[in-house]
Scaffold this motif. Structure first.
Motif: not given
Length: 584
Positions: A360, A365-366, A368-369, A488, A492
């Motif tokens: 992100n 580390k994302d 939820e992407s 957060s 998302g």
């Protein structure tokens, strides 16, 4: 002598007269000095780079004084730690929205004296959907006149006068105005006073703080929406910009349906809910509420069955703490009754190996992407499954961060794939699967029960209270931790869920009219443990103030398959599993 501390007097310590000034200490180390008793806003105004406000220079609307949220008019009598609250902050935008609704209410009453205004529910792009009763829906010309009158009041920069009125006096005032919903709400108020705000000849109470005057309320608009209209305002990430307002007919219809449900229950406000608890008819309210849920779930299963020849995949998406897990299980039961054999597919098994996870904007580390998923393999596997082929399924190992090979699966003709995940409504998830093969469901707790016609309850607040209770019970999190993570989570949701909600074939509102009364006794002790002088304490205090309006309800009255038990515990569906599917 041992144990005795000798204190020597010093000529450097002596009594003095109180100085006429006080200091405020900012979190960045700066210190301001000013007259004792000056308002917090007077101190903080000196920090503004200019009065030319923009998204990057948001307007000042409140202050945090010694860890407590305060209005800009709050007098600083002693040295204090103070920080500004702007429209770019969550609490700042709440202050702005609350003040704006009071402005709307006052202007509306000026122009439409025999009509009633209801602030109904929020709009994702920034706004409140409003309805008018005892009057035909406002025309575009009437809306233009109302907006012009609001802007006139803004130009006059009229002060919002604040006072504490004896509770009896406030109730008599609302009786004279015919506000029955407010009278019912105040009937169970424990405090013997009520904070009232006055704008010209209009008085009302509001669940929270306000800006000092109408001159702060420059950014708004009114637009006709369905049978009502939308009061538009900015979002905090663009605090001086009105975002484009997309059409949302499905969401609007879902809210309208829930409003009809409340009408059937004769529960139009929190005061009416409290009355039903006191009158001993809450069991009826609970049973009918749950029956309406079951009726809608059965209707959704029937819609899927009506497309039996096409639909092979059901995608379920929704924001955090919407009750998606329980909904999925109850839908599975209804699908079984329709002759389907649901096959739950876990989207988490399609995560990319951890070293391939996208980052992100913070370099983290994302997960939820949507790009954290191997969409190509997911699409290919689903395509082969619905063709009746045997497929080697993946299994993600969360300890190693690597994807491994799992079981080999093959669907029977009667089986239908159920996928629950945040990206279920995003068309980019399954680009190669024909749209007709999938049935998409949006699940959210779209609360429409409000304190009264002018003080709404946020759908987000309902979900946050649910999550606080569940996190404490299942994960051992204290409320401070849940609140800390909430921003957060919300980011998302806005990026991955709300933008696609109108892609759903159907929407399911998981809100239950009685739920905050049931969650109250579980949430309050958790919220009271949030330490003072922390950012989370401000949020905990706000939620406690909200729950204070509700009479408590014993959770043993709740049916054992209720969505609410996903958060409270004790659901009969907790161990529910679909019986084994065919393994090739």
């Amino acid at each position: 002598m041992a144990g005795i501390i000798m204190i020597n007097s010093s000529n450097e310590v002596h009594l003095v007269s109180p100085r006429p000034t006080v200091e405020i200490h900012l979190s960045d180390g700066r210190v301001l000095s000013g007259p004792r008793g000056a308002a917090a806003g007077v101190f903080l105004a000196s920090l503004l780079p200019s009065q030319e406000f923009s998204d990057s220079n948001p307007p000042l609307v409140g202050a945090i004084v010694n860890g407590e949220l305060k209005e800009l008019t709050f007098p600083i009598q002693l040295d204090a730690c103070v920080d500004p609250v702007t429209m770019g902050d969550t609490d700042g935008m709440r202050i702005y929205r609350r003040s704006l609704t009071f402005l709307l209410d006052a202007a509306f009453e000026d122009l439409f004296k025999d009509a009633a205004l209801t602030i109904d529910h929020s709009v994702a792009s920034g706004g409140y959907y409003c309805q008018v009763s005892d009057h035909a829906p406002l025309t575009n010309e009437e809306l233009a006149r109302l907006e012009a009158h609001m802007r006139e009041i803004v130009e006059q920069d009229i002060t919002f006068e604040k006072r504490e009125a004896p509770l009896g006096e406030a109730i008599e005032y609302f009786k004279a105005k015919g506000h029955q919903d407010k009278i019912r709400l105040l009937a169970n108020r424990r405090k013997d006073y009520l904070t009232l705000y006055k704008l010209c000849d209009h008085q009302d109470y509001h669940h929270g703080y306000m800006v000092p005057s109408t001159g702060y309320l420059r950014w708004f608009g009114l637009v006709k929406t369905g049978d009502g209209f939308t009061l538009r305002f900015p979002r905090r990430h663009k605090p001086t910009t009105l975002l484009p307002m997309p059409e949302y007919p499905k969401l609007l219809a879902t809210f309208r349906q829930y409003g009809d449900w409340l009408g059937r229950l004769d529960i139009g406000s929190v005061g009416a809910l409290n009355d039903s608890i006191q009158a001993g008819r809450i069991r009826e309210v609970i049973l009918v509420s749950e029956a309406l849920h079951e009726q809608q779930i059965a209707n959704i299963a029937a819609q899927i069955a009506a497309r039996r020849s096409q639909v092979r995949i059901v995608l379920i998406a929704g924001p955090s703490s919407s009750g998606k897990t329980t909904f999925s299980k109850r839908l599975s039961v209804q699908l079984l009754a329709q002759g389907f054999s649901p096959f739950p597919l876990e989207m988490d098994n399609y995560f990319l190996d951890r070293d391939k996870t996208p980052l992100n904007e913070k370099g983290e580390k994302d997960f939820e992407s949507i790009n954290a998923l191997d969409r190509q393999r997911l699409s290919n596997d689903l395509g082969r499954l619905i063709q009746g082929e045997a497929v080697q399924m993946p299994k993600f190992n969360f300890k190693t961060g690597l994807r491994e090979e799992g079981e080999i699966m093959q669907l029977m003709p009667s089986q239908i794939i159920i996928i629950e995940g945040i990206h279920g409504l995003n068309p980019a998830l399954l680009p190669d699967v024909p749209a007709a093969k999938a049935f998409r469901i949006y699940v959210s707790a779209l609360t429409q029960l409000n304190l009264d016609t002018h003080n709404r309850i946020s759908t987000t607040d309902t979900r946050l209270v649910r999550r606080i209770v569940r996190d404490a019970r299942e994960r051992g999190y204290i409320a401070k931790e849940t609140i800390q993570r909430w921003d957060s989570v919300r980011r998302g949701e806005k990026l991955n869920i709300f933008a696609y909600q109108e892609n759903a074939d159907v929407m399911f509102n998981s809100a239950l009219v009685y739920e905050l009364a049931a969650l109250k006794s579980l949430a309050e002790p958790l919220l009271r443990q949030v330490p003072h002088r922390t950012p989370e304490h401000i949020e905990a205090k706000r939620l406690l103030a909200l729950l204070e309006w509700f009479l408590p309800l014993e959770s043993d009255l709740i049916p054992d398959n209720s969505i609410l038990l996903e958060f409270i515990g004790g659901s009969i569906l907790q161990q529910f599993r679909i019986w084994p599917h065919q393994i090739a």
